[in-house]
Write an enzyme that holds these catalytic residues in place. Structure first.
Site, PDB file in Angstrom:
ATOM      1  N   ASP A  74     -51.777  -9.088  50.816  1.00 33.72           N
ATOM      2  CA  ASP A  74     -50.728  -8.517  51.652  1.00 33.72           C
ATOM      3  C   ASP A  74     -50.560  -7.026  51.391  1.00 33.72           C
ATOM      4  OD1 ASP A  74     -49.742  -9.019  49.097  1.00 33.72           O
ATOM      5  OD2 ASP A  74     -47.902  -9.988  49.757  1.00 33.72           O
ATOM      6  N   GLY A 123     -48.874 -14.204  49.269  1.00 31.64           N
ATOM      7  CA  GLY A 123     -48.531 -13.088  50.143  1.00 31.64           C
ATOM      8  C   GLY A 123     -49.467 -12.880  51.319  1.00 31.64           C
ATOM      9  N   ASP A 131     -42.632 -11.190  50.258  1.00 35.90           N
ATOM     10  CA  ASP A 131     -41.332 -11.816  50.059  1.00 35.90           C
ATOM     11  C   ASP A 131     -40.345 -10.895  49.366  1.00 35.90           C
ATOM     12  OD1 ASP A 131     -42.863 -12.184  47.522  1.00 35.90           O
ATOM     13  OD2 ASP A 131     -40.964 -13.089  46.900  1.00 35.90           O
ATOM     14  N   LYS A 139     -49.302   0.748  49.517  1.00 32.35           N
ATOM     15  CA  LYS A 139     -48.070   1.452  49.146  1.00 32.35           C
ATOM     16  C   LYS A 139     -48.407   2.839  48.621  1.00 32.35           C
ATOM     17  CE  LYS A 139     -44.697  -1.164  47.401  1.00 32.35           C
ATOM     18  NZ  LYS A 139     -43.745  -1.788  46.430  1.00 32.35           N
ATOM     19  N   ASP A 196     -50.243  -2.413  45.635  1.00 33.28           N
ATOM     20  CA  ASP A 196     -49.150  -1.633  45.054  1.00 33.28           C
ATOM     21  C   ASP A 196     -49.724  -0.819  43.901  1.00 33.28           C
ATOM     22  OD1 ASP A 196     -46.736  -0.648  44.226  1.00 33.28           O
ATOM     23  OD2 ASP A 196     -45.928  -2.545  43.529  1.00 33.28           O
TER      24      ASP A 196
HETATM   25  P1  IMP Z   1     -50.177  -4.781  42.369  1.00 32.44           P
HETATM   26  O1  IMP Z   1     -50.900  -5.647  41.384  1.00 32.44           O
HETATM   27  O2  IMP Z   1     -49.207  -3.850  41.735  1.00 32.44           O
HETATM   28  O3  IMP Z   1     -51.106  -4.068  43.329  1.00 32.44           O
HETATM   29  O4  IMP Z   1     -49.235  -5.735  43.181  1.00 32.44           O
HETATM   30  C1  IMP Z   1     -49.709  -6.431  44.262  1.00 32.44           C
HETATM   31  C2  IMP Z   1     -48.936  -7.699  44.457  1.00 32.44           C
HETATM   32  O5  IMP Z   1     -47.536  -7.514  44.215  1.00 32.44           O
HETATM   33  C3  IMP Z   1     -49.069  -8.090  45.906  1.00 32.44           C
HETATM   34  O6  IMP Z   1     -49.987  -9.161  45.998  1.00 32.44           O
HETATM   35  C4  IMP Z   1     -47.684  -8.493  46.322  1.00 32.44           C
HETATM   36  O7  IMP Z   1     -47.596  -9.899  46.303  1.00 32.44           O
HETATM   37  C5  IMP Z   1     -46.753  -7.932  45.291  1.00 32.44           C
HETATM   38  N1  IMP Z   1     -45.991  -6.763  45.800  1.00 32.44           N
HETATM   39  C6  IMP Z   1     -46.187  -5.471  45.489  1.00 32.44           C
HETATM   40  N2  IMP Z   1     -45.313  -4.664  46.114  1.00 32.44           N
HETATM   41  C7  IMP Z   1     -44.548  -5.473  46.865  1.00 32.44           C
HETATM   42  C8  IMP Z   1     -43.457  -5.219  47.772  1.00 32.44           C
HETATM   43  O8  IMP Z   1     -43.008  -4.093  48.037  1.00 32.44           O
HETATM   44  N3  IMP Z   1     -42.919  -6.323  48.363  1.00 32.44           N
HETATM   45  C9  IMP Z   1     -43.379  -7.592  48.140  1.00 32.44           C
HETATM   46  N4  IMP Z   1     -44.391  -7.858  47.300  1.00 32.44           N
HETATM   47  C10 IMP Z   1     -44.971  -6.817  46.671  1.00 32.44           C
HETATM   48 MG    MG Z   2     -49.237 -11.254  46.329  1.00 30.43          MG
END
Ligand code: IMP
Ligand code: MG
Length: 178
Positions: free
Chosen positions: A103, A48, A162, A134, A106
């Site tokens: 990227d 990403g 993506d 986010k 979340d």
């Molecule tokens: P986390 O571990 O929940 O913070 O997720 C982070 C990873 O999930 C990022 O590196 C992104 O690749 C993917 N991700 C989270 N939200 C989105 C989204 O809305 N669109 C695309 N990829 C996302």
């Molecule tokens: Mg990612």
């Protein structure tokens, strides 16, 4: 694939490429101000962060080293799943100031696990920069030191992110219509 074109057609534009580029310049300035004398090891989180990293690096005006890790959390789904390591952080982080690039922040699992690994491996300090943060309205296990822009709590894509594997190449950021 027609399906990917349909997804884009039905999506909502959140930030234009001009807005994305303005946010990029802003985050680069913040990093330049903070890390100029640290000679960091920049670790890009594939896949990403590929676009963010590729456009950010030429805007950084200090010496740095570059490497990458590869972890995926989402696979092709729209909601977080188990973290899958493809390329893990390695000993070259020892004794370094590390800057993680991703990227989007979340839930924060990816960056918090990654940060722990990097510190376990002996990094002196670990900063992180994400292009998008986010707005989940809940506390995350990690907050990024540098943030490009905030995005609403929706599934977004473009600028490296993506949707079902597609559209990382878009220069703007879109959200799936709810
Ligand atoms: P986390 O571990 O929940 O913070 O997720 C982070 C990873 O999930 C990022 O590196 C992104 O690749 C993917 N991700 C989270 N939200 C989105 C989204 O809305 N669109 C695309 N990829 C996302
Ligand atoms: Mg990612």
């Amino acid at each position: 694939m027609q399906q990917a074109r349909d997804i884009l057609k039905q999506a909502e534009l959140l930030y234009s490429s001009e807005q994305v580029q303005a946010a990029l310049r802003n985050v680069a300035q913040q990093i330049n101000a903070k890390l100029a004398d640290k000679h960091p090891l920049v670790l890009s989180v594939m896949g990403g962060a590929v676009v963010f990293s590729g456009q950010l690096l030429p805007l950084l005006d200090f010496p740095l080293d570059f490497d990458y890790v590869h972890v995926s959390r989402y696979g092709d789904a729209r909601h977080g799943g188990a973290m899958q390591w493809k390329v893990e952080p390695r000993e070259n982080v020892r004794g370094r100031v590390v800057l993680l690039l991703d990227d989007i922040l979340d839930e924060g699992h990816t960056l918090s696990v990654l940060r722990e690994r990097v510190l376990e491996l002996g990094a002196d300090k670990c900063y992180s920069a994400v292009f998008a943060d986010k707005q989940r309205g809940r506390k995350k296990p990690i907050s990024a030191d540098f943030v490009g822009m905030e995005v609403p709590n929706r599934f977004v894509f473009g600028y490296g992110m993506d949707i079902e594997g597609a559209w990382r190449n878009l220069p703007a950021i879109y959200a799936v219509k709810e």
